[in-house]
Scaffold this motif. Structure first.
Motif, mmCIF file in Angstrom:
data_model
loop_
_atom_site.group_PDB
_atom_site.id
_atom_site.type_symbol
_atom_site.label_atom_id
_atom_site.label_comp_id
_atom_site.label_asym_id
_atom_site.label_seq_id
_atom_site.Cartn_x
_atom_site.Cartn_y
_atom_site.Cartn_z
ATOM 1 N N GLY A 50 -2.157 18.175 -2.486
ATOM 2 C CA GLY A 50 -3.183 17.681 -3.031
ATOM 3 C C GLY A 50 -3.289 16.094 -3.579
ATOM 4 N N LEU A 51 -4.333 15.378 -3.547
ATOM 5 C CA LEU A 51 -4.389 14.187 -3.888
ATOM 6 C C LEU A 51 -4.749 14.192 -5.477
ATOM 7 C CD1 LEU A 51 -4.379 10.991 -3.464
ATOM 8 C CD2 LEU A 51 -6.944 11.434 -3.003
ATOM 9 N N VAL A 52 -3.564 13.720 -6.235
ATOM 10 C CA VAL A 52 -3.884 13.472 -7.499
ATOM 11 C C VAL A 52 -4.049 12.218 -8.173
ATOM 12 C CG1 VAL A 52 -2.271 15.798 -7.968
ATOM 13 C CG2 VAL A 52 -1.304 13.415 -8.149
ATOM 14 N N LEU A 53 -3.831 11.353 -7.498
ATOM 15 C CA LEU A 53 -4.141 9.995 -7.921
ATOM 16 C C LEU A 53 -4.633 9.071 -6.628
ATOM 17 C CD1 LEU A 53 -4.076 7.781 -10.103
ATOM 18 C CD2 LEU A 53 -2.064 6.966 -8.935
ATOM 19 N N PRO A 54 -6.118 8.548 -6.625
ATOM 20 C CA PRO A 54 -6.688 7.980 -5.401
ATOM 21 C C PRO A 54 -5.808 6.696 -5.452
ATOM 22 C CG PRO A 54 -8.257 8.016 -7.220
ATOM 23 C CD PRO A 54 -7.055 8.935 -7.630
ATOM 24 N N ILE B 82 -1.623 5.102 -13.399
ATOM 25 C CA ILE B 82 -0.382 5.563 -12.422
ATOM 26 C C ILE B 82 0.547 6.613 -13.503
ATOM 27 C CG2 ILE B 82 1.328 4.958 -10.922
ATOM 28 C CD1 ILE B 82 -0.436 2.351 -10.336
ATOM 29 N N LEU B 83 0.729 5.885 -14.620
ATOM 30 C CA LEU B 83 1.768 6.899 -15.388
ATOM 31 C C LEU B 83 1.176 7.864 -15.786
ATOM 32 C CD1 LEU B 83 3.413 3.805 -17.472
ATOM 33 C CD2 LEU B 83 4.425 4.794 -15.537
ATOM 34 N N ALA B 84 -0.142 8.116 -16.223
ATOM 35 C CA ALA B 84 -0.748 9.409 -16.838
ATOM 36 C C ALA B 84 -0.612 10.217 -15.704
ATOM 37 C CB ALA B 84 -2.205 9.038 -17.410
ATOM 38 N N ALA B 85 -0.962 9.901 -14.379
ATOM 39 C CA ALA B 85 -0.788 10.885 -13.188
ATOM 40 C C ALA B 85 0.814 11.681 -13.220
ATOM 41 C CB ALA B 85 -1.400 10.383 -12.149
ATOM 42 N N LEU B 86 1.487 10.452 -13.368
ATOM 43 C CA LEU B 86 2.808 10.973 -13.114
ATOM 44 C C LEU B 86 3.166 11.973 -14.312
ATOM 45 C CD1 LEU B 86 5.067 8.073 -12.530
ATOM 46 C CD2 LEU B 86 4.884 9.955 -11.152
ATOM 47 N N GLU B 87 2.711 11.904 -15.460
ATOM 48 C CA GLU B 87 3.176 12.794 -16.579
ATOM 49 C C GLU B 87 2.470 14.211 -16.579
ATOM 50 O OE1 GLU B 87 5.135 12.493 -18.966
ATOM 51 O OE2 GLU B 87 6.093 10.478 -18.595
ATOM 52 N N ARG B 88 1.353 14.213 -15.779
ATOM 53 C CA ARG B 88 0.677 15.502 -15.617
ATOM 54 C C ARG B 88 1.348 16.296 -14.694
ATOM 55 N NH1 ARG B 88 -4.113 12.268 -15.894
ATOM 56 N NH2 ARG B 88 -4.096 11.978 -13.700
ATOM 57 N N ASN C 160 0.829 -1.315 -0.070
ATOM 58 C CA ASN C 160 -0.060 -0.087 -0.025
ATOM 59 C C ASN C 160 1.123 1.163 -0.005
ATOM 60 O OD1 ASN C 160 -1.793 2.089 0.652
ATOM 61 N ND2 ASN C 160 -1.966 1.660 2.869
ATOM 62 N N LEU C 161 1.360 1.795 -1.168
ATOM 63 C CA LEU C 161 2.303 2.715 -1.273
ATOM 64 C C LEU C 161 1.377 4.159 -1.559
ATOM 65 C CD1 LEU C 161 4.681 0.965 -3.893
ATOM 66 C CD2 LEU C 161 4.745 0.934 -1.090
ATOM 67 N N ASP D 91 -0.821 -4.728 -5.462
ATOM 68 C CA ASP D 91 -0.200 -3.755 -5.051
ATOM 69 C C ASP D 91 -1.128 -2.541 -5.175
ATOM 70 O OD1 ASP D 91 2.104 -5.053 -4.200
ATOM 71 O OD2 ASP D 91 3.038 -4.823 -5.999
ATOM 72 N N ARG D 92 -1.294 -1.358 -4.367
ATOM 73 C CA ARG D 92 -1.835 -0.182 -4.700
ATOM 74 C C ARG D 92 -0.983 1.040 -4.453
ATOM 75 N NH1 ARG D 92 -7.383 -1.368 -4.831
ATOM 76 N NH2 ARG D 92 -7.794 0.917 -4.776
ATOM 77 N N VAL D 93 -1.129 1.754 -5.497
ATOM 78 C CA VAL D 93 -0.476 3.305 -5.306
ATOM 79 C C VAL D 93 -1.460 4.398 -5.249
ATOM 80 C CG1 VAL D 93 1.238 4.799 -6.675
ATOM 81 C CG2 VAL D 93 1.559 2.151 -6.252
ATOM 82 N N ALA D 94 -1.029 5.262 -4.554
ATOM 83 C CA ALA D 94 -1.764 6.474 -4.577
ATOM 84 C C ALA D 94 -0.901 7.936 -4.739
ATOM 85 C CB ALA D 94 -2.619 6.895 -3.230
ATOM 86 N N MET D 95 -1.090 8.898 -5.047
ATOM 87 C CA MET D 95 -0.229 9.923 -5.403
ATOM 88 C C MET D 95 -0.704 11.364 -4.838
ATOM 89 S SD MET D 95 1.652 10.975 -8.923
ATOM 90 C CE MET D 95 1.389 8.940 -9.310
#
Length: 613
Positions: free
Chosen positions: A295-299, A309-315, A248-249, A283-287
């Motif tokens: 702010g939470l940009v990825l639940p 996940i990668l799209a959230a990183l790119e933004r 749970n990351l 596994d799970r990832v939030a950002m």
């Protein structure tokens, strides 16, 4: 019609994408981490682990600029090409031409736009570089905690040595960054135990119920033949990735204005992409990101939904002040909401440590992390950047947060942390690991623990289960070295003190001289989710191994420690020189599949050049 035609012919060219491969001109190997930018603009990227890049350019008149530490900067006009491969030549004279001063020189930066909202198209990363020809000298505001080197202690007065393990290795990568730039690292940036523990060693896997094995080796001290060197090695149990518990990351990413350079946020994004590739469906990832606010940009998202996940990183884009405390609180909150009992619950912070809004002082951040570690959420701290880097703050947070600390200066270091050492970085198999050595005064006159200055514990702390200590990850190795003054020896490092007035001198037990034990070694650890420690005890005999017959583990770790002492200009460096360190390390290189030890040899050679200036 003429007016329409004129308007059409004067319209600017549409942007298009250029991609390619950057390699070393000498040997053809790919170069990860090369900065690629459109000359005279704010657009840029860095090459990935395979040396490839992809960059949007505004027109065929654009010029691409390729730059990398230790190589000559190269420019290429785009023209009609859509694929541009580049070979960079090493800058042979670079190290000899650098003049080391108390200041750093870097380009003036402008802030870019704030974070793009979720669902928006991925924007081109903006570096905000000022006109490339204009350089602005700025004060170096990097911060390092003072390291007071351990001195020799007399056994009769101080028979016990107690310390916490340390698996951090940030100091080594940071030190490498300075040397590769032709500079001597700041003395307090050199933490010898982190340099030694940057490397893995060939210790036996544990066979019993304990999650690690203990190995010891005793020989002549390479830099002071009148002394002995004791090598202690711990080997964490290697757990196959498929058998590791679910993760749970929460990625906690600093997107403030100070992260707005190629070696910061673009490298952060490239590093996390490597980790995302290793994630499993369970596994799970939030950002969470923070700049002026958090702010939470990825639940929390399953690991097999890598595209999201990668799209959230790119933004992500950088800009604004740094509300680190708010970001930490939100990240821990998200981790707690999705807590996996028996799993790996962890916040992974990526920052330069330059917090300046809200809870921002080192002491305040320390208290916040200490409070949150009681939730069972671990903290991994990843440092990026230079010039304003706050090493002391990052290290403190990792130490207090039941976690580990690494400095990432290029994509290969990111691969080491997230791919090669995936289990050791993210999966704890034992926490609050402490060692306590009791030296036999009939055999040992004095001793010195090499490094671990900020990991020393009081002797009472060893049996106190409330006292925090270091964590050991899956497959991790931990190495510690003691320099020992044998009993009966004379040494300038032990100063005589006046006799005590109110108590008698400590007496040596009658059986101590007859014993073949040099010392007793005790070790305590807890299970990752445990509150009560377990005790392991062993002894080390007085039997020594000739130096040339010692293991590669012994000699290579001694070479790294010796290099650290030279960098610190230690009073205990004895007869060490850079050539002697190089010979010792070359003879103990052993299997070096990833080339880390070969890189160390090159660092020693480079530092020898720098030291002559």
């Amino acid at each position: 019609m003429l007016l329409v035609f004129s308007s059409w012919s004067a319209s600017p060219e549409a942007p298009f994408t250029v991609s390619g491969l950057v390699t070393d001109a000498a040997n053809g190997s790919p170069l990860p981490g090369v900065a690629v930018r459109v000359k005279g603009s704010t657009q840029g990227t860095v090459t990935d682990i395979k040396g490839t890049y992809q960059l949007q350019v505004p027109s065929e008149q654009s010029v691409l600029q390729f730059s990398f530490v230790g190589y000559r900067t190269k420019e290429q006009k785009v023209g009609s090409r859509r694929s541009i491969n580049v070979k960079l030549e090493q800058e042979v004279e670079q190290l000899q031409e650098v003049i080391v001063t108390g200041h750093s020189t870097r380009r003036q930066m402008k802030m870019s736009a704030p974070i793009a909202p979720t669902g928006a198209p991925a924007p081109q990363m903006m570096y905000g570089l000022a006109d490339q020809e204009e350089m602005y000298p700025t004060h170096n505001t990097e911060e390092y905690a003072t390291v007071h080197e351990n001195a020799f202690r007399e056994v009769l007065q101080h028979p016990l040595s107690t310390f916490s393990i340390d698996v951090d290795n940030a100091s080594y990568a940071n030190m490498r960054r300075f040397i590769m730039g032709g500079q001597t690292p700041p003395k307090d940036a050199v933490r010898i135990e982190e340099m030694v523990n940057y490397f893995s060693y060939n210790y036996p896997q544990p066979k019993g119920e304990d999650p690690f094995s203990v190995t010891t080796e005793l020989s002549e001290c390479p830099w002071n033949p009148q002394h002995q060197l004791l090598h202690i090695g711990l080997q964490g149990k290697k757990i196959a990735t498929e058998n590791l518990p679910p993760s749970n990351l929460v990625f906690l990413i600093d997107v403030s204005g100070s992260m707005n350079t190629p070696e910061r946020l673009p490298l952060v994004k490239a590093a996390f992409k490597l980790l995302v590739a290793e994630l499993r469906p369970q596994d799970r990832v939030a950002m969470v990101v923070y700049a002026g606010a958090a702010g939470l940009v990825l639940p929390s998202t399953p690991g097999d939904r890598k595209g999201e996940i990668l799209a959230a990183l790119e933004r992500l884009e950088a800009g604004g002040s740094t509300a680190g405390g708010a970001g930490l609180r939100l990240a821990y909150q998200v981790a707690e909401e999705h807590f996996q009992k028996g799993g790996n619950n962890r916040v992974i912070l990526a920052s330069d440590g330059d917090f300046n809004v809200g809870v921002s002082s080192t002491a305040a951040m320390e208290r916040l992390v200490e409070e949150k570690r009681e939730t069972g959420v671990f903290l991994t701290v990843l440092g990026f950047g230079m010039g304003n880097y706050k090493d002391s703050r990052m290290e403190t947070m990792a130490n207090k947060g039941n976690g580990n600390y690494a400095y990432i200066d290029n994509i290969l270091e990111a691969k080491k942390v997230f791919v090669n050492e995936f289990g050791g970085t993210l999966f704890t198999i034992a926490k609050d690991v402490k060692l306590q050595l009791e030296f036999n005064p009939a055999k040992v006159k004095g001793y010195r623990l090499i490094g671990y200055e900020n990991r020393l514990l009081n002797k009472e702390d060893f049996n106190n289960d409330k006292k925090d200590a270091g964590e050991l990850g899956s497959g991790h190795t931990v190495t510690a070295l003691y320099e020992i003054i044998p009993a009966g020896s004379e040494s300038p490092f032990l100063q005589l003190v006046d006799p005590l007035k109110y108590q008698k001198e400590t007496k040596i037990a009658p059986g101590a001289a007859r014993s073949n034990e040099l010392l007793s070694l005790k070790l305590r650890y807890k299970q990752p989710d445990g509150a009560t420690s377990k005790l392991i005890e062993t002894t080390v005999s007085t039997q020594t191994t000739p130096l040339d017959k010692t293991s590669d583990n012994f000699r290579f770790s001694a070479a790294v420690a010796g290099f650290g002492m030279l960098l610190r200009d230690s009073e205990f460096k004895g007869n060490l020189t850079y050539p002697k360190v190089l010979v010792m390390a070359k003879g103990a290189q052993g299997r070096d599949e990833e080339g880390y030890r070969a890189e160390f040899l090159n660092l020693v050679r480079s530092m020898e050049i720098v030291a002559k200036k």
